[in-house]
Motif scaffolding. Structure first.
Motif, short mmCIF file in Angstrom:
data_model
loop_
_atom_site.label_atom_id
_atom_site.label_comp_id
_atom_site.label_asym_id
_atom_site.label_seq_id
_atom_site.Cartn_x
_atom_site.Cartn_y
_atom_site.Cartn_z
N TYR A 67 35.99 37.63 29.00
CA TYR A 67 35.63 36.54 29.90
C TYR A 67 34.57 36.96 30.91
O TYR A 67 34.03 36.10 31.62
CB TYR A 67 36.88 36.00 30.59
CG TYR A 67 37.80 35.38 29.56
CD1 TYR A 67 37.49 34.15 29.01
CD2 TYR A 67 38.91 36.06 29.10
CE1 TYR A 67 38.28 33.60 28.03
CE2 TYR A 67 39.72 35.52 28.11
CZ TYR A 67 39.39 34.29 27.59
OH TYR A 67 40.17 33.76 26.61
N CYS A 68 34.30 38.26 30.99
CA CYS A 68 33.25 38.73 31.89
C CYS A 68 32.18 39.53 31.16
O CYS A 68 31.14 39.83 31.75
CB CYS A 68 33.82 39.60 33.00
SG CYS A 68 34.83 38.71 34.18
N SER A 70 29.93 39.95 27.60
CA SER A 70 29.55 39.47 26.28
C SER A 70 29.41 40.67 25.34
O SER A 70 29.40 41.83 25.78
CB SER A 70 28.24 38.71 26.36
OG SER A 70 27.24 39.55 26.88
N MET A 107 29.84 34.86 29.00
CA MET A 107 29.70 35.10 30.45
C MET A 107 29.31 36.55 30.67
O MET A 107 29.82 37.45 29.99
CB MET A 107 31.05 34.78 31.12
CG MET A 107 31.02 34.84 32.61
SD MET A 107 29.94 33.55 33.26
CE MET A 107 29.89 34.00 34.97
N ARG A 108 28.42 36.76 31.64
CA ARG A 108 28.03 38.13 31.98
C ARG A 108 28.22 38.37 33.46
O ARG A 108 27.28 38.69 34.18
CB ARG A 108 26.58 38.39 31.56
CG ARG A 108 26.45 38.56 30.07
CD ARG A 108 25.01 38.72 29.64
NE ARG A 108 24.92 39.01 28.21
CZ ARG A 108 23.79 38.97 27.51
NH1 ARG A 108 22.67 38.66 28.12
NH2 ARG A 108 23.79 39.24 26.22
N THR A 109 29.50 38.22 33.91
CA THR A 109 29.82 38.66 35.25
C THR A 109 29.57 40.16 35.31
O THR A 109 29.10 40.70 36.30
CB THR A 109 31.29 38.34 35.57
OG1 THR A 109 31.50 36.95 35.36
CG2 THR A 109 31.64 38.71 36.99
N GLY A 110 29.87 40.84 34.21
CA GLY A 110 29.51 42.25 34.03
C GLY A 110 28.50 42.34 32.91
O GLY A 110 28.19 41.35 32.25
N PRO A 111 27.99 43.56 32.67
CA PRO A 111 26.95 43.71 31.64
C PRO A 111 27.47 43.51 30.23
O PRO A 111 28.67 43.57 29.98
CB PRO A 111 26.44 45.13 31.85
CG PRO A 111 27.50 45.82 32.63
CD PRO A 111 28.24 44.80 33.40
N SER A 140 30.81 46.75 42.43
CA SER A 140 31.21 45.97 41.26
C SER A 140 32.30 44.97 41.63
O SER A 140 33.07 45.20 42.57
CB SER A 140 31.72 46.93 40.18
OG SER A 140 32.47 46.22 39.23
N VAL A 141 32.38 43.86 40.92
CA VAL A 141 33.49 42.92 41.16
C VAL A 141 34.50 43.00 40.02
O VAL A 141 35.34 42.11 39.86
CB VAL A 141 33.02 41.46 41.33
CG1 VAL A 141 32.20 41.32 42.59
CG2 VAL A 141 32.24 40.97 40.12
N MET A 142 34.44 44.08 39.23
CA MET A 142 35.39 44.20 38.12
C MET A 142 36.79 44.47 38.65
O MET A 142 36.98 45.14 39.66
CB MET A 142 34.95 45.33 37.19
CG MET A 142 35.85 45.49 35.98
SD MET A 142 35.09 46.55 34.73
CE MET A 142 36.32 47.84 34.61
#
Lengths: 220, 491
Positions: A67-68, A70, A107-111, A140-142
Motif C-alpha cells: 500500500y506504500c 509499488s 502508491m509510492r508513499t515510499g520508493p 521517513s514516514v514508514m
C-alpha cells in the motif's frame, strides 16, 4: 425504455464487452507467458525465488507493504523511475510470471521496491530499517516493525544476525542491557530474504532500454 | 394501520387518487421497514468503525510511531481495515437499504418475505466481520479492494446473490407500466456486481491468473465496483430524490437514456487507467484511456439533467436536508468524474499516479458523491419507515457542515499535496526523503479534515439513535427541516 428484458440485454452486453476485452483477451494473449531461454547461458529467465523468499512474500502480503511501495519500473522518459535508480530498465510482463500474487502497487508513499535487492543487498541494512526506519532513513514516514524482532538474553553465542544498533540509540531506547541482543524473528528473516531477492537483472529482448524519441539517432 | 387505510381506500371508489397512493406508499414503506433498518444501522456501525481506522491510518502517515508497537494496527493493516469497513461495511449496507426501498417504491409493490432479506443481511455483516478481523490478524490477500480473506468471501457472495435476486423479484412484481431511470441503474448495478466479484475472486484468489494479467483483472474489478456498483446506486438515488423533493420532473428523459447507456458502455473499460506505465499490454491501456475520456459524455449529460432540474429551485436547499446532501453529492459527482477523466491522460497520469492525488480523488468519489447521497437518502427514508420525525435539526446541520467542509478540505488539500508529490517524485534531483517531507503538511491537514468528518458521523449516529429510541408522536407531525419555509412546498 419500458421493456425489462431489453434493458437487461443491454446491461448484460455492456459488461460482457469489457469482460471479453480486458479479462479474456489478455488471458488468451499472455496468460500463459513462458520464461525466456538464454541460449548463451543455457538458463531460463526469470528464475524462481528461493523457499525463504517465497515465505517472505507472504509476510510482505500480510503486513500490507504494497500500500506504500509499488513494484514496477516505468520506462525511461515516463516519470523519474530509472533516474532515481529504481531500475536499469522498465518492468515487463515476463518479470512477474512466477509470482503467485503480483504486487504492482498504486502508491509510492515510499520508493519503488522492484529492485530493492540490487540497491540494498545488505540484510543488516534491512533489519535496521525495518526495526526503526529512522535509523537508516531519517524523516521517513514508514511504520516501525519492532514486533518483528525479539529482545532477549544471549544464549550461548551471540546471534550472527543480532542488530548492530548504534550505541547512543540503544541507550536512549533502553536496548543496551548487557547480555541481551535484538534479533530478527523468523518472519523478519523471511521478509528480508524476499526484499533482498527483488531484482530484475536480466535483459529480456522486450525490455531493452527505451530512449525517448527527442534524442534522434535511436537506441539500438 | 397502513393496511387498514389501504383497505378503506380499496372499498371506496370515491377515495381521491392521492389518498390511495399515500396509503399504498405507507404499506410499501412498512414492508421495507425491517430490512432497511437492519442494513442502515449495521452500515452506520461500520461507518463509525471505519472512521476510527481512517483516523488511525491518517495519523500514522505523518506520525509513524503512533500506535507503532501493535502489529494488528500497522499502517498496511489499519488502512486496509478502513477501506473494507467503509466499502463493504458502510457503503454496501447503505446501498442495499436505499436500493431496496427505492426498488419497492418505484415498482409500487411491497417487499415480499422481508424476513428472508434480514437473514441475507446478517450473513453479509457476518462475512464483513470475519473479513475485517482476518485482515487485522494478517490474512489479507493484499489485492486492492479484495483484501477480505478467502474464508469469508463465499459468505459475502451468497449473501449478495440473495439480496440481488430479491431486488429482481421485487422488480418483477412491479405494478407500474413505466420503468423509471432509477430502476435501470438499480437493476444494472445489482446484476453487474456479482459478475465482477465472482470473476475477480476466481482469477485472483482461487485460481490466480499468471503474472500481470492479475493486475488487469484487479483493476477491471476495483474500478468497476465504483463505476458499475456505487455510481449507479448513487445516481439512482439522485435521480429519485432531486425531483421528488422539488416536486417537479427530471429535466430530460432523453438525456437520462443517453447518460445511462453511455455510462454502461464506457465505464467498464476505464479501470485499467490505474496501470498506465505498468507492465501490461499497451493497447489495453490505450483502450482504457479512451474509455475514461469518453466518460465525459455520461457525466456531462447527467450533470445537465441533475443541475438543470435544480435551476429555479435553489431556495429549497435552505430547508430540505435530503436535497442539500443529495445535491452536494451530485455536484461532486460532476467534478470528481471530470477530474477522473483528466487523470487518465498519459501526461497527467505520469504525475498523479502513485501519489496522494489518487487518494484525494477516491475519497471525493466515495464520500463527496456516494456517501453524501446516501446520507441524504437516509434523511428521507427513515422518517417514512419509522413514522417519526428527526429529533434534532441542529444535529442534521452539524452533520452536513462537518461532512461537507471536511470532505472538501480533504480532497482539495490532498490534490494539491499529491500534485506536488508527483512533480517532485518525477524530478530525480530531489532526494526521495525530501519529497516525503514536503507531503507532511498536507497529511496533517488531511487528519484535521478527518476529525471534521468524525464529528459529522457522530452527529448523524446520535440523531439516528435518538430517533430509534424516541416514542412515536401522536397525531400529525411535520418534517424536520433546517428552517421553516415561508410557502415553498417541500415534500
Amino acid at each position: 425504455m419500458n421493456k425489462g428484458p431489453l434493458i437487461f440485454l443491454g446491461i448484460f452486453f455492456a459488461l460482457a464487452f469489457s469482460w471479453v476485452g480486458i479479462v479474456l483477451t489478455n488471458q488468451i494473449q499472455y496468460g500463459s507467458l513462458t520464461p525466456y531461454y538464454d541460449e548463451a547461458e543455457g538458463q531460463l529467465y526469470p528464475q524462481k525465488p528461493s523457499g525463504l523468499a517465497a515465505r517472505g512474500r507472504l509476510v510482505y502480503q500480510d503486513l500490507g507493504c504494497m500500500y506504500c511501495h509499488s513494484q514496477q519500473v516505468r520506462r525511461p522518459g515516463f516519470g523519474g523511475d530509472t533516474e532515481r535508480g529504481w531500475g536499469d530498465r522498465q518492468s515487463v510482463a515476463r518479470d512477474y510470471i512466477y509470482e503467485p500474487r503480483v504486487f504492482l502497487g498504486t502508491m509510492r508513499t515510499g520508493p519503488d521496491l522492484r529492485n530493492i535487492g540490487a540497491r540494498q543487498p545488505s540484510a543488516d541494512w534491512h533489519y535496521l530499517h525495518l526495526f526503526d526506519p529512522q535509523l537508516t532513513s531519517p524523516g521517513s514516514v514508514m511504520a516501525p516493525f519492532g514486533f518483528l524482532f525479539d529482545y532477549r538474553p544471549v544464549v550461548g553465542e551471540r546471534s550472527a544476525h543480532a542488530l548492530p544498533l548504534p550505541a547512543d540509540y540503544a541507550r536512549a531506547h533502553g536496548l543496551d542491557r548487557p547480555g541481551y541482543e535484538l534479533v530478527p524473528t523468523p518472519r523478519a528473516a523471511a521478509l528480508v530474504a524476499y526484499l533482498v531477492s527483488l531484482k530484475d537483472a536480466y535483459q529480456f529482448p522486450e525490455a531493452r532500454p527505451y530512449v525517448p524519441a527527442r534524442k534522434s539517432g535511436g537506441a539500438r | 394501520m397502513a393496511s387498514a387505510s389501504s383497505l378503506a381506500a380499496s372499498l371506496s371508489p370515491t377515495t381521491p387518487p392521492d389518498v390511495m397512493s399515500r396509503a399504498e406508499l405507507s404499506e410499501i414503506d412498512a414492508s421495507a421497514k425491517w430490512p432497511v433498518i437492519v442494513f442502515l444501522v449495521s452500515g452506520l456501525v461500520w461507518l463509525l468503525i471505519g472512521t476510527a481506522f481512517a483516523l488511525i491510518s491518517s495519523i500514522k502517515l505523518h506520525t509513524p510511531e503512533f500506535l507503532g508497537g501493535y502489529e494488528w494496527l500497522t499502517f498496511g493493516r489499519a488502512r486496509t481495515a478502513h477501506l473494507n469497513t467503509v466499502i463493504y461495511g458502510w457503503s454496501v449496507n447503505a446501498a442495499f437499504a436505499v436500493a431496496f426501498w427505492l426498488m419497492a417504491r418505484l415498482s409500487r409493490t411491497r417487499l415480499r418475505h422481508p424476513g428472508l432479506l434480514l437473514i441475507a443481511g446478517c450473513f453479509w455483516n457476518l462475512g464483513v466481520t470475519i473479513g475485517v478481523i482476518g485482515i487485522l490478524a494478517g490474512d489479507s490477500t493484499s489485492i486492492e479492494w479484495l483484501e477480505i480473506p478467502p474464508y469469508a468471501t463465499p459468505l459475502l457472495f451468497v449473501a449478495y446473490a440473495f439480496v440481488g435476486i430479491w431486488a429482481v423479484i421485487t422488480f418483477r412484481f412491479r405494478k407500474t407500466e413505466h420503468i423509471y431511470v432509477s430502476q435501470w441503474y438499480l437493476l444494472a448495478a445489482l446484476f453487474w456486481f456479482p459478475w465482477l466479484y465472482s470473476i475477480a475472486q476466481i482469477m485472483l484468489v482461487f485460481q490466480p491468473a499468471r503474472g500481470t494479467v492479475q493486475a488487469l483483472v484487479n483493476w477491471w474489478f476495483a474500478h468497476n465496483v465504483l463505476g458499475l456498483w456505487f455510481t449507479p446506486i448513487g445516481l439512482a438515488a439522485a435521480y429519485y430524490f432531486i425531483p421528488k423533493v422539488l416536486g417537479k420532473p427530471i429535466h430530460s428523459y432523453y438525456l437520462s437514456v443517453l447518460g445511462f447507456w453511455s455510462l454502461a458502455i464506457f465505464y467498464n473499460w476505464a479501470g485499467v487507467h490505474h496501470l498506465i506505465g505498468g507492465p501490461v499490454p499497451a493497447w489495453v491501456l490505450s483502450a482504457g484511456i479512451a474509455a475514461s475520456l469518453m466518460m465525459v459524455i455520461p457525466v456531462v449529460v447527467t450533470a445537465i439533467n441533475h443541475h438543470l432540474t435544480m435551476v429555479g429551485s435553489f431556495g429549497v436547499l435552505r430547508y430540505s436536508p435530503t436535497l442539500r446532501f443529495v445535491v452536494f453529492g451530485a455536484v461532486n459527482y460532476t467534478i470528481v468524474s471530470l477530474i477522473g477523466s483528466a487523470m487518465a491522460i498519459r501526461s497527467v497520469n505520469e504525475i498523479t499516479h502513485f501519489t496522494h492525488f489518487t487518494v484525494a480523488h477516491a475519497h471525493q468519489g466515495m464520500y463527496g458523491f456516494f456517501t453524501m447521497v446516501m446520507f441524504g437518502a437516509v434523511y428521507y427514508i427513515l422518517p417514512r419507515i419509522l413514522l417519526k420525525e428527526w429529533p434534532s435539526a441542529a444535529l442534521i446541520r452539524t452533520h452536513f457542515w462537518a461532512a461537507a467542509i471536511g470532505i472538501t478540505l480533504y480532497w482539495i488539500d490532498l490534490s494539491i499535496g499529491g500534485w506536488i508529490q508527483g512533480v517532485e517524485m518525477n524530478n530525480a534531483s530531489i532526494p526521495f526523503l525530501d519529497v516525503v517531507r514536503h507531503t507532511l503538511p498536507w497529511l496533517w491537514v488531511r487528519s484535521l479534515s478527518g476529525i471534521l468528518l468524525t464529528v459529522g458521523h457522530l452527529a448523524f449516529a446520535a440523531n439516528v439513535a435518538w430517533m430509534l429510541a424516541a416514542p412515536r408522536a401522536a397525531g400529525a407531525t411535520t418534517p424536520t427541516l433546517f428552517q421553516t419555509p415561508p410557502a415553498v412546498p417541500v415534500r
